[in-house]
Design a protein around this motif. Structure first.
Motif, mmCIF file in Angstrom:
data_model
loop_
_atom_site.group_PDB
_atom_site.id
_atom_site.type_symbol
_atom_site.label_atom_id
_atom_site.label_comp_id
_atom_site.label_asym_id
_atom_site.label_seq_id
_atom_site.Cartn_x
_atom_site.Cartn_y
_atom_site.Cartn_z
ATOM 1 N N GLU A 71 51.518 28.396 58.712
ATOM 2 C CA GLU A 71 52.358 28.346 59.306
ATOM 3 C C GLU A 71 53.345 27.847 58.966
ATOM 4 O O GLU A 71 53.106 26.629 58.243
ATOM 5 C CB GLU A 71 52.121 27.761 61.106
ATOM 6 N N GLU A 110 55.242 24.596 59.069
ATOM 7 C CA GLU A 110 55.386 23.265 58.855
ATOM 8 C C GLU A 110 56.245 22.954 60.530
ATOM 9 O O GLU A 110 55.310 21.767 60.855
ATOM 10 C CB GLU A 110 55.668 22.263 58.059
ATOM 11 N N THR A 123 54.308 23.935 63.424
ATOM 12 C CA THR A 123 53.123 23.715 63.699
ATOM 13 C C THR A 123 53.632 22.427 64.184
ATOM 14 O O THR A 123 52.910 22.256 65.494
ATOM 15 C CB THR A 123 52.645 23.639 62.220
ATOM 16 N N LYS A 124 54.050 21.753 64.215
ATOM 17 C CA LYS A 124 54.945 20.417 64.449
ATOM 18 C C LYS A 124 54.942 20.351 65.889
ATOM 19 O O LYS A 124 54.314 19.988 67.072
ATOM 20 C CB LYS A 124 54.793 19.473 63.792
ATOM 21 N N SER A 166 46.140 25.738 54.425
ATOM 22 C CA SER A 166 45.684 25.763 56.007
ATOM 23 C C SER A 166 45.196 24.461 56.685
ATOM 24 O O SER A 166 45.439 24.177 57.354
ATOM 25 C CB SER A 166 45.173 26.830 56.533
ATOM 26 N N ASP A 173 46.915 21.248 55.759
ATOM 27 C CA ASP A 173 48.297 20.519 56.184
ATOM 28 C C ASP A 173 48.551 20.798 57.763
ATOM 29 O O ASP A 173 49.098 19.915 58.785
ATOM 30 C CB ASP A 173 49.176 20.518 55.774
ATOM 31 N N SER A 174 47.753 22.008 58.199
ATOM 32 C CA SER A 174 48.397 22.467 59.493
ATOM 33 C C SER A 174 46.344 22.048 60.249
ATOM 34 O O SER A 174 47.963 21.402 62.024
ATOM 35 C CB SER A 174 48.636 23.938 60.232
#
Length: 555
Positions: free
Chosen positions: A27, A29, A32-33, A100, A102-103
């Motif tokens: 996704e 970034e 996602t945040k 993945s 990082d998410s």
């Protein structure tokens, strides 16, 4: 360990099937945040209920450790198709999981903030990096936050992480965290709450270590499976393209124009213009070879690199150039073209003036052109003023006017007594030769003139032959003979003798006609009442006039 390209390892495929089901799509970034920030994780007691990526990472990490522990003589060497190699499948799965992670770290970071805000709510605004935030929470924990305790934590390794606070944060950040900790409004956490937060912090650091392990493994194995592609665009971008295209065979069959969109995400408008910038921001856009190119040239640079990527994939597909020399040559060609794109235009400097065209200009002829030239031509008087006699002082005029003086040049240097310069007919002057200087037998013929004073005779004649003035007769009275005379009325006067003689003859004839034989007689000199005298004046005697009316009678 050698594996034939035609063999199929069924057990490996079955074990990796569960991993493929657990891998989620990558996704954006920012999206996602935004999603994570809307989540309320304060009521969740276990972080593993919201973050389950570690379950999928553990078997992959075990297989990576197994392949890395093999001795060099037992390392995998492939023969045939690369896509059939089990380690190649592990490579693509590792690449997907690394993107993945990082998410997952963002999600765990949100969990830690929601639970640790009970103890230190100001910390999330002071430390924004998720990994640094987890390390600071692990070091501080639930301990006292007075000034002395915070100073000890700055240099002490006596904590669960085993590193001092200064090793995690820089000097200014440590000072700000120390000041805010002494004035925080948080309360102490219970042992259950503290254990919940520390477990989430350990998961964050474990995810970071797993990402580093996966990245190192991908970069080390891409040199084996796609050496030329790795040399061209880097190991990470090469692994991403291979994973998205389905292997080397799929990437080799992909047209070059379809490579830039691979991996790009559809961005929401959010009220901003969408027709600016580079639209296709995929894997190739974030590669090291494109990252340093200016934004206005990135689209053209991606077209150049895409063509070379397909060539490198085809070289790796047929197992040519295993040392990556072909990829280095393709990269050098790309860098050469990209350098020409980014270099500033050359400075041309000052250019010399073109050679003058010395061809004579076309001149108009005819009477009109001659008249135009004569109107602006330099006169003989001006030519004489521009010349100077050798050894003679130049005369000057304009004394006393306050504007300086002007030199007269050759004007008046001949001492011939002329008032004006000679007027020479240029057309006639051009026709005369040196031998034939004009017509006229005597020096006073032609344009001879004399300067006379009051009542004086003719002066010395001036011979104008040879100076371009053509005469028309012979003798002192022929042609254009003229004389100059000073008179008290008009000063300098030019007189034609013929015209003067003709005027005198006419005047004398008129006088003889009217006044030669007549006499004057005075009329009326004999008396006042003579026959030719004036009539007498009339006197008013009153005869014949009507008298005044009678006066009225009084009654």
């Amino acid at each position: 360990m050698e594996l034939d390209g035609d063999e199929e390892d069924v057990e490996e495929d079955e074990e990796m099937a569960g991993v493929n089901d657990a891998v989620r799509d990558v996704e954006d970034e920012e999206e996602t945040k935004a999603k994570v920030e809307k989540m309320q994780l304060g009521g969740v007691n276990d972080v593993r209920s919201v973050a389950g990526l570690m379950k999928s990472l553990e078997p992959v990490l075990e297989k990576i450790a197994y392949f890395q522990s093999l001795p060099p003589e037992k390392q995998t060497t492939f023969v045939g198709s690369v896509e059939d190699n089990p380690e190649y499948h592990l490579l693509t799965q590792s690449n997907t999981l690394s993107t993945s992670i990082d998410s997952e770290i963002i999600l765990v970071h949100k969990f830690i903030r929601d639970h640790y805000s009970i103890r230190f709510p100001e910390l999330e605004t002071l430390v924004s990096n998720p990994l640094d935030y987890a390390k600071v929470v692990t070091i501080i924990g639930n301990g006292p936050m007075d000034a002395e305790s915070m100073k000890k934590l700055q240099n002490s390794k006596d904590n669960r992480l085993g590193v001092p606070l200064r090793a995690v944060l820089d000097g200014p950040s440590v000072m700000i965290v120390t000041v805010e900790a002494t004035t925080t409004k948080g309360r102490e956490m219970t042992p259950e709450e503290l254990e919940r937060v520390l477990r989430a912090c350990e998961m964050t650091m474990a995810l970071d270590r797993a990402k580093k392990t996966l990245t190192d493994y991908v970069q080390s194995r891409m040199n084996l499976f796609a050496p030329n592609l790795t040399a061209l665009i880097g190991s990470l971008t090469a692994a991403q393209l291979l994973n998205f295209a389905g292997g080397l065979t799929g990437l080799a069959k992909t047209p070059a124009c379809n490579l830039p969109p691979l991996g790009s995400k559809k961005q929401s408008g959010q009220g901003f213009a969408t027709n600016v910038g580079v639209r296709q921001q995929g894997f190739l856009y974030h590669s090291p070879i494109i990252r340093g190119i200016p934004n206005d040239l990135k689209r053209q640079a991606m077209r150049i690199v895409s063509a070379k990527v397909v060539l490198a994939a085809r070289v790796d597909r047929v197992h040519n150039s295993p040392d990556g020399s072909a990829g280095e040559e393709l990269k050098a060609a790309c860098l050469e073209r990209l350098e020409k794109l980014t270099e500033p235009p050359p400075n041309k400097g000052q250019r010399a003036l073109p050679a003058p065209d010395d061809k004579p200009a076309r001149k108009r002829g005819g009477r009109r052109a001659r008249k135009a030239k004569e109107a602006t031509a330099m006169t003989e008087l001006r030519k004489a003023q521009n010349r100077m006699a050798f050894g003679k002082e130049e005369k000057e005029v304009g004394y006393g006017t306050g504007e300086g003086t002007k030199g007269m040049g050759m004007i008046g240097q001949a001492n011939e007594g002329r008032i004006r310069n000679l007027q020479v007919d240029q057309r006639t002057k051009a026709k005369l030769s040196a031998k034939n200087k004009g017509w006229g037998a005597t020096p006073v013929g032609g344009a001879a003139s004399s300067l006379r004073g009051f009542g004086q005779g003719a002066g010395a004649g001036i011979d104008l032959r040879g100076k371009g003035l053509r005469t028309s007769g012979v003798g002192p009275t022929a042609g254009t003979a003229s004389s100059l005379a000073f008179t008290p009325v008009q000063g300098l006067e030019l007189v034609d003798p013929k015209i003067q003689a003709e005027m005198n003859r006419k005047r004398k004839a008129e006088e003889d006609r009217w006044f030669k034989g007549g006499t004057f007689t005075q009329v009326g000199t004999g008396g006042t009442n003579g026959p030719m005298g004036p009539p007498p004046k009339k006197l008013d005697s009153g005869v014949g006039k009507m008298g005044p009316p009678p006066l009225p009678v009084k009654k």
